[in-house]
Design a protein around this motif. Structure first.
Motif: not given
Length: 477
Positions: A377-397
């Motif tokens: 819980t303490a860092f659940r949304f930052r963990g999944s948010g980081f994965a989503q951020t990298v995934g979204r950046v990969s979509l740019i390229f």
């Protein structure tokens, strides 16, 4: 003296009730309008060219800004949800893109519209992350797969209805009507879910025990069970004590890095795979000799798999478990992606394409929804948010990569590369076997989340080695 309310175990022990169904509906509405607003670009941008409101170059900039905003929003959602709370972040992100969608409908120029779209996309990217996380935090683990799939159905309906309404609304009221529909719908959803409670798991992790206990008792009453499902045990916390804030660097610590990488690999693969399969389908058809109109007709029939796939998964994922579901869907996506380039008969093109889209969409949903479970819980949304951020950046390229593959190796090269990604991540997930049980998550929280949690890094690492040596995760997690 206060009480340690044990929110996670109590939330997992209550039966499904009207509280959970109402929450799923309200979260689903947010996902629906997020998908609707994210998908309206195709029809909107196409309609701007004949009127001179935009150009191909400005349309490309619009899309690039959208991708960038989605990536920023995913990272922003993780920080805001873990720092301020799930409920506030949930409402803030929906209000942000709802209000700005209405502003976009009044944009006097394409340059202004692009600027509004950039900020609007931050809210859309945040909403996407928070929706998956809210299901993880509130729905009991034994039923979570079904509700994650249900959230995917809402997303698929948003995609489908955006295309259908665009066909009707844009000729009658111009592209501005699409932004009005998306904005008003989002704000209606915001109003309906204004009373949604804060996550008891997050409240407990921040030391706000009385608030967490009150919400838990409400959920238990609505679920028809007594509040003593898990007997509270006294702990010596001061009333104003707050749990320690865990820095983002914990995602790259020795005990967590494996989870972070696995969430990242799953998210990047499911996003790129879904984009390559769905975004390039009409182009593939045209290159196979079809007319544009026939290509779009085939594409519409095949895209219905975006709703059918999640509907099917709703009824099987909790029976076989989310880990097995992801591995099964990844395998089937790889198989049908490998078959698809070699189909020539119209009936086979539709049938294989439909199944491929259904599998790819279901894989996207299960990976996106399961990633938050990798983290406490303490860092659940930052963990999944980081994965989503990298995934979204990969979509740019990714369009440039797809175009290069398409130019040098044709349709077969693109689809087989996607198939290879599915195979690789499925095998990796099968080998890594990340444990998502509550006990395993408690063991990796720095400083501990319970009285008997390990204290200090050496204890954390010792218990993590025990997890690594265990036979694997529960299939329900």
């Amino acid at each position: 003296m206060n009480t340690h309310i044990n929110a996670g175990l109590r939330l997992d022990n209550v039966p499904i009730s009207k509280f959970h169904r109402r929450l799923a509906l309200l979260v689903g509405l947010g996902m629906f309008f997020d998908s609707f607003d994210n998908t309206l670009s195709a029809g909107v941008l196409a309609s701007m060219l004949p009127t001179g409101f935009s150009t191909l170059e400005l349309n490309s900039l619009f899309l690039s800004v959208t991708f960038a905003g989605l990536a920023i929003g995913a990272a922003f959602a993780g920080w805001l949800s873990d720092r301020v709370g799930r409920s506030f972040a949930f409402q803030f992100s929906l209000a942000l893109f709802g209000i700005l969608a209405l502003c976009a409908a009044l944009a006097p120029s394409m340059q202004v519209l692009i600027a509004l779209r950039g900020v609007m996309s931050v809210g859309m990217g945040a909403e996407y992350v928070i929706c998956w996380g809210m299901i993880t935090e509130f729905i009991p683990s034994r039923h979570r797969g079904r509700y994650l799939a249900l959230l995917g159905v809402f997303a698929g309906l948003g995609v489908s209805l955006s295309s259908l309404l665009g066909w009707v609304v844009i000729p009658a009221w111009s592209w501005r009507g699409m932004f009005v529909i998306g904005g008003l719908g989002s704000l209606i959803a915001w109003w309906l879910r204004r009373g949604m409670p804060e996550s008891p798991r997050w409240l407990e992790s921040r030391g706000r025990y009385e608030q967490a206990e009150a919400i838990l008792q409400r959920i238990e009453r609505e679920s028809g069970v007594a509040s003593q499902v898990v007997a509270p045990t006294p702990v010596a916390h001061q009333a104003d004590e707050k749990a320690e804030w865990v820095p983002i660097t914990v995602l790259f610590s020795r005990s967590v890095i494996r989870r972070t990488l696995m969430a990242l690999f799953l998210t990047v693969t499911c996003l790129i795979g879904s984009y390559a399969v769905t975004g390039w389908m009409p182009t593939f058809f045209v290159k196979q000799g079809m007319t544009v109109s026939k290509s779009l007709g085939f594409n519409a029939a095949i895209m219905s798999g975006y709703v059918a796939g999640p509907l099917l998964i709703m009824f099987i994922t909790d029976r076989i478990g989310r880990r097995r579901s992801i591995m099964m869907l990844g395998t089937l996506s790889a198989i049908f992606a490998g078959i698809y380039p070699f189909t020539r008969e119209p009936a086979l093109i539709i049938a294989v394409g439909f199944i491929l889209v259904a599998m790819a969409a279901s894989f996207l949903i299960m990976c996106s929804g399961t990633a938050p479970e990798f983290f406490p819980t303490a860092f659940r949304f930052r963990g999944s948010g980081f994965a989503q951020t990298v995934g979204r950046v990969s979509l740019i390229f990714s369009p440039f990569v797809v175009l290069w593959l398409f130019t040098h190796y044709g349709i077969v090269g693109v689809i087989l590369a996607v198939s290879g990604m599915y195979i690789a991540v499925t095998l990796l997930y099968g080998v890594v076997r990340v444990d998502t049980s509550r006990e395993a998550l408690e063991q990796i929280i720095p400083g501990g989340d319970t009285d008997d949690a390990p204290r200090g890094p050496s204890a954390v690492h010792e218990m993590q080695r025990e997890v690594d040596a265990s036979p694997g995760p529960s299939l329900s997690g």
